[in-house]
Motif scaffolding. Structure first.
Motif, PDB file in Angstrom:
ATOM      1  N   TYR A  35       0.824  -1.210   0.000  1.00  0.00           N
ATOM      2  CA  TYR A  35       0.000   0.000   0.000  1.00  0.00           C
ATOM      3  C   TYR A  35       0.857   1.258   0.000  1.00  0.00           C
ATOM      4  O   TYR A  35       1.975   1.278   0.521  1.00  0.00           O
ATOM      5  CB  TYR A  35      -0.900   0.033   1.240  1.00  0.00           C
ATOM      6  N   ALA A  36       0.285   2.315  -0.569  1.00  0.00           N
ATOM      7  CA  ALA A  36       0.866   3.645  -0.429  1.00  0.00           C
ATOM      8  C   ALA A  36       0.508   4.193   0.941  1.00  0.00           C
ATOM      9  O   ALA A  36      -0.563   3.879   1.480  1.00  0.00           O
ATOM     10  CB  ALA A  36       0.343   4.574  -1.518  1.00  0.00           C
ATOM     11  N   ASN A  37       1.379   5.018   1.496  1.00  0.00           N
ATOM     12  CA  ASN A  37       1.114   5.639   2.802  1.00  0.00           C
ATOM     13  C   ASN A  37       0.612   7.068   2.651  1.00  0.00           C
ATOM     14  O   ASN A  37       0.733   7.884   3.565  1.00  0.00           O
ATOM     15  CB  ASN A  37       2.376   5.631   3.658  1.00  0.00           C
ATOM     16  N   GLY A  38       0.034   7.380   1.516  1.00  0.00           N
ATOM     17  CA  GLY A  38      -0.545   8.689   1.241  1.00  0.00           C
ATOM     18  C   GLY A  38      -1.294   8.611  -0.066  1.00  0.00           C
ATOM     19  O   GLY A  38      -1.467   7.527  -0.632  1.00  0.00           O
ATOM     20  N   TRP A  39      -1.709   9.767  -0.586  1.00  0.00           N
ATOM     21  CA  TRP A  39      -2.521   9.743  -1.801  1.00  0.00           C
ATOM     22  C   TRP A  39      -2.065  10.778  -2.824  1.00  0.00           C
ATOM     23  O   TRP A  39      -2.712  10.975  -3.836  1.00  0.00           O
ATOM     24  CB  TRP A  39      -3.991   9.942  -1.468  1.00  0.00           C
ATOM     25  N   LYS A  40      -0.939  11.432  -2.565  1.00  0.00           N
ATOM     26  CA  LYS A  40      -0.381  12.388  -3.514  1.00  0.00           C
ATOM     27  C   LYS A  40       1.062  12.016  -3.822  1.00  0.00           C
ATOM     28  O   LYS A  40       1.697  11.249  -3.088  1.00  0.00           O
ATOM     29  CB  LYS A  40      -0.438  13.809  -2.943  1.00  0.00           C
ATOM     30  N   SER A  41       1.574  12.614  -4.897  1.00  0.00           N
ATOM     31  CA  SER A  41       2.937  12.289  -5.320  1.00  0.00           C
ATOM     32  C   SER A  41       3.969  12.625  -4.245  1.00  0.00           C
ATOM     33  O   SER A  41       4.877  11.842  -3.970  1.00  0.00           O
ATOM     34  CB  SER A  41       3.260  13.040  -6.611  1.00  0.00           C
ATOM     35  N   ALA A  80       9.780  16.926 -14.865  1.00  0.00           N
ATOM     36  CA  ALA A  80       8.920  18.111 -14.887  1.00  0.00           C
ATOM     37  C   ALA A  80       9.752  19.371 -14.652  1.00  0.00           C
ATOM     38  O   ALA A  80      10.932  19.290 -14.290  1.00  0.00           O
ATOM     39  CB  ALA A  80       7.832  17.985 -13.823  1.00  0.00           C
ATOM     40  N   PRO A  81       9.151  20.563 -14.851  1.00  0.00           N
ATOM     41  CA  PRO A  81       9.868  21.802 -14.532  1.00  0.00           C
ATOM     42  C   PRO A  81      10.398  21.769 -13.097  1.00  0.00           C
ATOM     43  O   PRO A  81       9.692  21.337 -12.184  1.00  0.00           O
ATOM     44  CB  PRO A  81       8.796  22.879 -14.711  1.00  0.00           C
ATOM     45  N   ASN A  82      11.619  22.215 -12.906  1.00  0.00           N
ATOM     46  CA  ASN A  82      12.245  22.136 -11.587  1.00  0.00           C
ATOM     47  C   ASN A  82      11.369  22.787 -10.518  1.00  0.00           C
ATOM     48  O   ASN A  82      10.889  23.902 -10.690  1.00  0.00           O
ATOM     49  CB  ASN A  82      13.610  22.818 -11.615  1.00  0.00           C
ATOM     50  N   GLY A  83      11.163  22.053  -9.439  1.00  0.00           N
ATOM     51  CA  GLY A  83      10.322  22.558  -8.359  1.00  0.00           C
ATOM     52  C   GLY A  83       8.921  21.996  -8.385  1.00  0.00           C
ATOM     53  O   GLY A  83       8.174  22.133  -7.411  1.00  0.00           O
ATOM     54  N   SER A  84       8.519  21.373  -9.491  1.00  0.00           N
ATOM     55  CA  SER A  84       7.180  20.801  -9.589  1.00  0.00           C
ATOM     56  C   SER A  84       6.947  19.791  -8.477  1.00  0.00           C
ATOM     57  O   SER A  84       7.847  19.066  -8.061  1.00  0.00           O
ATOM     58  CB  SER A  84       7.015  20.129 -10.958  1.00  0.00           C
ATOM     59  N   MET A  85       5.723  19.733  -8.006  1.00  0.00           N
ATOM     60  CA  MET A  85       5.280  18.794  -6.967  1.00  0.00           C
ATOM     61  C   MET A  85       5.932  19.037  -5.608  1.00  0.00           C
ATOM     62  O   MET A  85       5.686  18.310  -4.658  1.00  0.00           O
ATOM     63  CB  MET A  85       5.561  17.334  -7.372  1.00  0.00           C
ATOM     64  N   GLY A  86       6.796  20.044  -5.510  1.00  0.00           N
ATOM     65  CA  GLY A  86       7.492  20.285  -4.250  1.00  0.00           C
ATOM     66  C   GLY A  86       8.695  19.390  -4.044  1.00  0.00           C
ATOM     67  O   GLY A  86       9.310  19.393  -2.975  1.00  0.00           O
ATOM     68  N   PHE A  87       9.088  18.620  -5.096  1.00  0.00           N
ATOM     69  CA  PHE A  87      10.186  17.662  -4.939  1.00  0.00           C
ATOM     70  C   PHE A  87      11.532  18.343  -4.694  1.00  0.00           C
ATOM     71  O   PHE A  87      12.347  17.853  -3.905  1.00  0.00           O
ATOM     72  CB  PHE A  87      10.298  16.766  -6.175  1.00  0.00           C
ATOM     73  N   LEU A  88      11.780  19.438  -5.399  1.00  0.00           N
ATOM     74  CA  LEU A  88      13.067  20.117  -5.241  1.00  0.00           C
ATOM     75  C   LEU A  88      13.231  20.640  -3.820  1.00  0.00           C
ATOM     76  O   LEU A  88      14.286  20.464  -3.196  1.00  0.00           O
ATOM     77  CB  LEU A  88      13.192  21.253  -6.252  1.00  0.00           C
ATOM     78  N   GLY A  89      12.185  21.277  -3.293  1.00  0.00           N
ATOM     79  CA  GLY A  89      12.255  21.807  -1.940  1.00  0.00           C
ATOM     80  C   GLY A  89      12.442  20.720  -0.905  1.00  0.00           C
ATOM     81  O   GLY A  89      13.295  20.828  -0.010  1.00  0.00           O
ATOM     82  N   PHE A  90      11.664  19.637  -1.023  1.00  0.00           N
ATOM     83  CA  PHE A  90      11.782  18.555  -0.049  1.00  0.00           C
ATOM     84  C   PHE A  90      13.102  17.814  -0.239  1.00  0.00           C
ATOM     85  O   PHE A  90      13.726  17.375   0.732  1.00  0.00           O
ATOM     86  CB  PHE A  90      10.604  17.594  -0.176  1.00  0.00           C
ATOM     87  N   GLY A  91      13.540  17.695  -1.505  1.00  0.00           N
ATOM     88  CA  GLY A  91      14.830  17.063  -1.763  1.00  0.00           C
ATOM     89  C   GLY A  91      15.971  17.819  -1.112  1.00  0.00           C
ATOM     90  O   GLY A  91      16.923  17.220  -0.605  1.00  0.00           O
ATOM     91  N   VAL A 131       7.016  10.362  -2.069  1.00  0.00           N
ATOM     92  CA  VAL A 131       8.442  10.635  -1.880  1.00  0.00           C
ATOM     93  C   VAL A 131       8.808  10.593  -0.399  1.00  0.00           C
ATOM     94  O   VAL A 131       9.804   9.967  -0.004  1.00  0.00           O
ATOM     95  CB  VAL A 131       8.824  11.997  -2.499  1.00  0.00           C
ATOM     96  N   SER A 132       8.018  11.261   0.439  1.00  0.00           N
ATOM     97  CA  SER A 132       8.350  11.277   1.874  1.00  0.00           C
ATOM     98  C   SER A 132       8.238   9.875   2.472  1.00  0.00           C
ATOM     99  O   SER A 132       9.007   9.512   3.363  1.00  0.00           O
ATOM    100  CB  SER A 132       7.449  12.257   2.628  1.00  0.00           C
ATOM    101  N   SER A 133       7.297   9.071   1.978  1.00  0.00           N
ATOM    102  CA  SER A 133       7.114   7.714   2.505  1.00  0.00           C
ATOM    103  C   SER A 133       8.251   6.794   2.072  1.00  0.00           C
ATOM    104  O   SER A 133       8.829   6.072   2.885  1.00  0.00           O
ATOM    105  CB  SER A 133       5.778   7.138   2.041  1.00  0.00           C
ATOM    106  N   VAL A 134       8.576   6.800   0.784  1.00  0.00           N
ATOM    107  CA  VAL A 134       9.580   5.873   0.252  1.00  0.00           C
ATOM    108  C   VAL A 134      10.987   6.262   0.693  1.00  0.00           C
ATOM    109  O   VAL A 134      11.764   5.408   1.147  1.00  0.00           O
ATOM    110  CB  VAL A 134       9.502   5.826  -1.291  1.00  0.00           C
ATOM    111  N   ILE A 135      11.333   7.522   0.573  1.00  0.00           N
ATOM    112  CA  ILE A 135      12.717   7.945   0.817  1.00  0.00           C
ATOM    113  C   ILE A 135      12.994   8.218   2.293  1.00  0.00           C
ATOM    114  O   ILE A 135      14.069   7.904   2.799  1.00  0.00           O
ATOM    115  CB  ILE A 135      13.060   9.201  -0.014  1.00  0.00           C
ATOM    116  N   ALA A 136      12.025   8.797   3.001  1.00  0.00           N
ATOM    117  CA  ALA A 136      12.258   9.162   4.407  1.00  0.00           C
ATOM    118  C   ALA A 136      11.461   8.314   5.388  1.00  0.00           C
ATOM    119  O   ALA A 136      11.613   8.474   6.596  1.00  0.00           O
ATOM    120  CB  ALA A 136      11.931  10.640   4.619  1.00  0.00           C
ATOM    121  N   GLY A 137      10.599   7.439   4.869  1.00  0.00           N
ATOM    122  CA  GLY A 137       9.812   6.603   5.771  1.00  0.00           C
ATOM    123  C   GLY A 137       8.808   7.385   6.582  1.00  0.00           C
ATOM    124  O   GLY A 137       8.440   6.987   7.691  1.00  0.00           O
TER     125      GLY A 137
END
Length: 641
Positions: free
Chosen positions: A318-324, A372-383, A328-334
């Protein structure tokens, strides 16, 4: 008029507010029509019951939205009936109402991806998108009918409003007029307070999202009772990240073992490549549906299915959330996300122990790839918070010829870029690839049209394309010197459009595939135990023989004995905790339901037949929520106890 001052004005105001109720009722019907395959309702009478209970939530929304309009309509003054004043009321009414009303129409479409009404966190997600104009144009193009419905209903609403006219009456500033006006103002204000709260009882709190679940037979029906503006309003300034005290601290450490240390495998430093695949739900892959009883089942991932034969796969994951970003936070940071996303909370900017930090301490180069464009989905900031060494996005790819026009670079060329970039790196490295193409508007490159099955739902063709992109990636990666010394992980961020009734069941929503592959086929087989995204982090550390203590709410999927298999997620406005033979639904304080592990449709609540295993599961759930909230709020997402 002399006997009852301003009665015509009050009558007009009430009719105008009733018009809002009418159009919210229409929006509720349309919401259900668009999503009826996802929400089980037993006929017209059952639907009307849900609409009746929805009146309380509509009342709160309408009164919040029209607060200024109501005050202006009944304010003790003698100019209220003048034409200019009524014109101001008209614009005030429709600017506020139509802006808020439009939120309902977003969920006609968006609901099928999140399985819940949109909240403030949904709006926060959009802040990270640099191509908002392109996304809006794409939404308009693909879902023109939603816009047509909105503007058509708005036009009818305006016409009906104009039929309710207030004729100008010359009033004298008498004591009777002002006394009656003030009395009417106070009475209406009192009624509005009660309407916003949901009742006048001092002992009850104002109604919130959870209250919608009081009136339903299954969790999905709560979203028919609710309306989207209510969900946004009630979550606007809320912070659900609050510490709770449910069990003794010693019990938390005994049950969860939040600080782990594995010494099962010899220390090694293989490369780690993680594919987080956009919307790549478990439903779409035949390898994860072996022996299924789903009539006429079809899969769309021939490459993943072939890879699975040489991999360790988890077919009850199962996924531990419902958004992209939750993925990332679930898989990479648990770190799972529940009612609100951890990344949208006040607490993500803290030191976080994760795959990134632990592997960097072992000398790994760490990278995040997203086309995607850098920063999309908040990945760059959380990364950046996690501490990735490198971020590779659309900017670094630097070739808009491969841009899909909406989200990012098509998966096939970006996966090849991924391969070439990894080949240039010094080993060992850890790299995360978040795919793009299996996403609305569900298109494939022109040259591949007709190559992949259209399938039963709109996403199936795109799943086939991403599967093909993976095939091309592995074909090229095999030629590289780093390939044989690499652990590959495939997992989805969450589920998506559903074709089969089995996956519409509440406890089957956001099921994902989890696959571990090594070229030497060290890990092979199918495991049907409970599994989840947050287990990937500790499993990888176990695989490489990481010897140091580390923080993890998940468990190693290899051979951990301390913590039994379990899944924790949030849906239907309750926590869902799956372990052993049962699934527990938990409202934050106590269990409100127990279901057999095979009762994925929530048909038989067994809470009246509680046993020792159920009690233990509830205790485990309490311990998890307590430790989660404490560590997030106190900023202890490391090995600090």
């Amino acid at each position: 008029m002399k006997k009852f001052p301003r009665i015509a004005e009050y009558k007009a105001m009430v009719i105008r507010l009733l018009l809002a109720y009418l159009f919210y009722f229409i929006a509720r019907i349309l919401f259900y029509v668009y999503n009826q395959s996802l929400i089980e309702v037993d006929g017209v009478f059952d639907f009307l019951k849900l609409c009746y209970h929805g009146l309380a939530f509509d009342t709160t929304t309408i009164l919040y939205t029209n607060a200024l309009f109501i005050i202006a309509s009944v304010f003790p003054a003698i100019v209220n009936t003048k034409k200019a004043y009524q014109k101001v009321l008209f614009y005030l009414y429709f600017v506020t109402n139509l802006l808020v009303y439009a939120a309902n129409f977003i969920d006609f479409i968006y609901y099928r991806y999140t399985f819940s009404r949109s909240t403030r966190a949904s709006l926060d997600t959009l802040e990270n998108e640099q191509n908002k104009t392109a996304l809006l144009f794409n939404f308009l193009l693909n879902y023109w009918h939603v816009f047509l419905l909105f503007f058509g209903l708005s036009y009818i609403w305006i016409l009906l409003y104009k039929r309710t006219k207030v004729n100008h009456v010359t009033e004298k500033p008498t004591f009777k007029y002002f006394a009656a006006s003030i009395a009417g103002f106070l009475l209406i204000a009192t009624l509005c307070v009660g309407g916003i709260r949901g009742d006048f009882k001092k002992s009850t709190r104002p109604i919130n999202l959870l209250d919608a679940s009081r009136y339903v037979k299954n969790a999905g029906q709560a979203d028919v009772v609710l309306n989207t503006p209510f969900a946004i309003i009630r979550t606007w300034n809320t912070n659900t990240f609050k510490k709770v005290s449910l069990v003794p601290k010693a019990e938390v450490d005994r049950l969860l073992v939040p600080i782990k240390q594995y010494k099962n495998n010899p220390a090694a430093k293989p490369n780690i490549v993680i594919f987080i695949l956009e919307s790549f739900g478990r439903e779409y892959s035949g390898a994860f549906n072996k022996g299924t009883t789903i009539p006429n089942y079809e899969g769309y991932t021939p490459f993943v299915d072939s890879l699975a034969q040489h991999s360790l796969i988890f077919s009850n994951a199962y996924a531990n959330g419902w958004k992209s970003i939750h993925g990332v936070s679930s898989v990479i940071a648990g770190i799972p996300s529940f009612k609100d996303a951890f990344t949208s909370s006040p607490y993500p900017k803290q030191k976080i122990e994760s795959l990134v930090s632990t592997l960097k301490s072992e000398g790994y180069d760490t990278s995040f790839f997203h086309g995607a464009p850098n920063g999309s989905m908040g990945f760059l900031g959380f990364g950046n918070i996690l501490g990735y060494d490198h971020y590779y996005g659309k900017n670094e790819y630097n070739n808009d010829a491969d841009f899909d026009g909406v989200w990012g670079i098509w998966d096939e060329p970006f996966f090849q870029y991924f391969n070439k970039t990894l080949t240039q790196k010094k080993q060992p490295f850890m790299a995360t690839m978040f795919s793009v193409s299996s996403h609305e508007p569900y298109k494939v490159p022109e040259k591949y049209k007709g190559k992949f099955p259209k399938g039963k739902v709109n996403i199936n063709e795109c799943i086939g394309y991403t599967d093909y992109a993976l095939k091309r990636f592995f074909a090229e990666a095999k030629k590289q010197p780093w390939y044989k010394n690499t652990i590959f992980v495939l997992v989805a961020d969450h589920g998506n459009t559903i074709a089969y009734d089995e996956y519409r069941k509440e406890f089957n929503k956001h099921t994902v595939p989890i696959l571990f592959f090594t070229p030497d086929e060290k890990y092979v087989g199918e495991n049907k135990d409970w599994a989840q995204q947050i287990d990937i982090y500790p499993t990888l550390l176990d695989m490489i023989g990481y010897q140091k203590p580390f923080r993890s709410w998940g468990r190693s999927l290899l051979n951990e004995k301390q913590v039994p298999p379990f899944v924790v997620k949030y849906g239907g406005n309750v926590y869902q905790f799956m372990s052993g033979n049962y699934i527990c639904t938990f409202d934050g304080k106590k269990a409100v339901g127990f279901y057999d592990k095979n009762d994925k449709g929530m048909e038989h609540n067994l809470i009246g037949k509680r046993n020792a295993e159920m009690d233990k599961i509830e205790l485990y759930c309490k311990a998890f929520i307590q430790d989660y909230m404490e560590r997030v709020v106190d900023k202890r997402l490391t090995t600090v106890k």
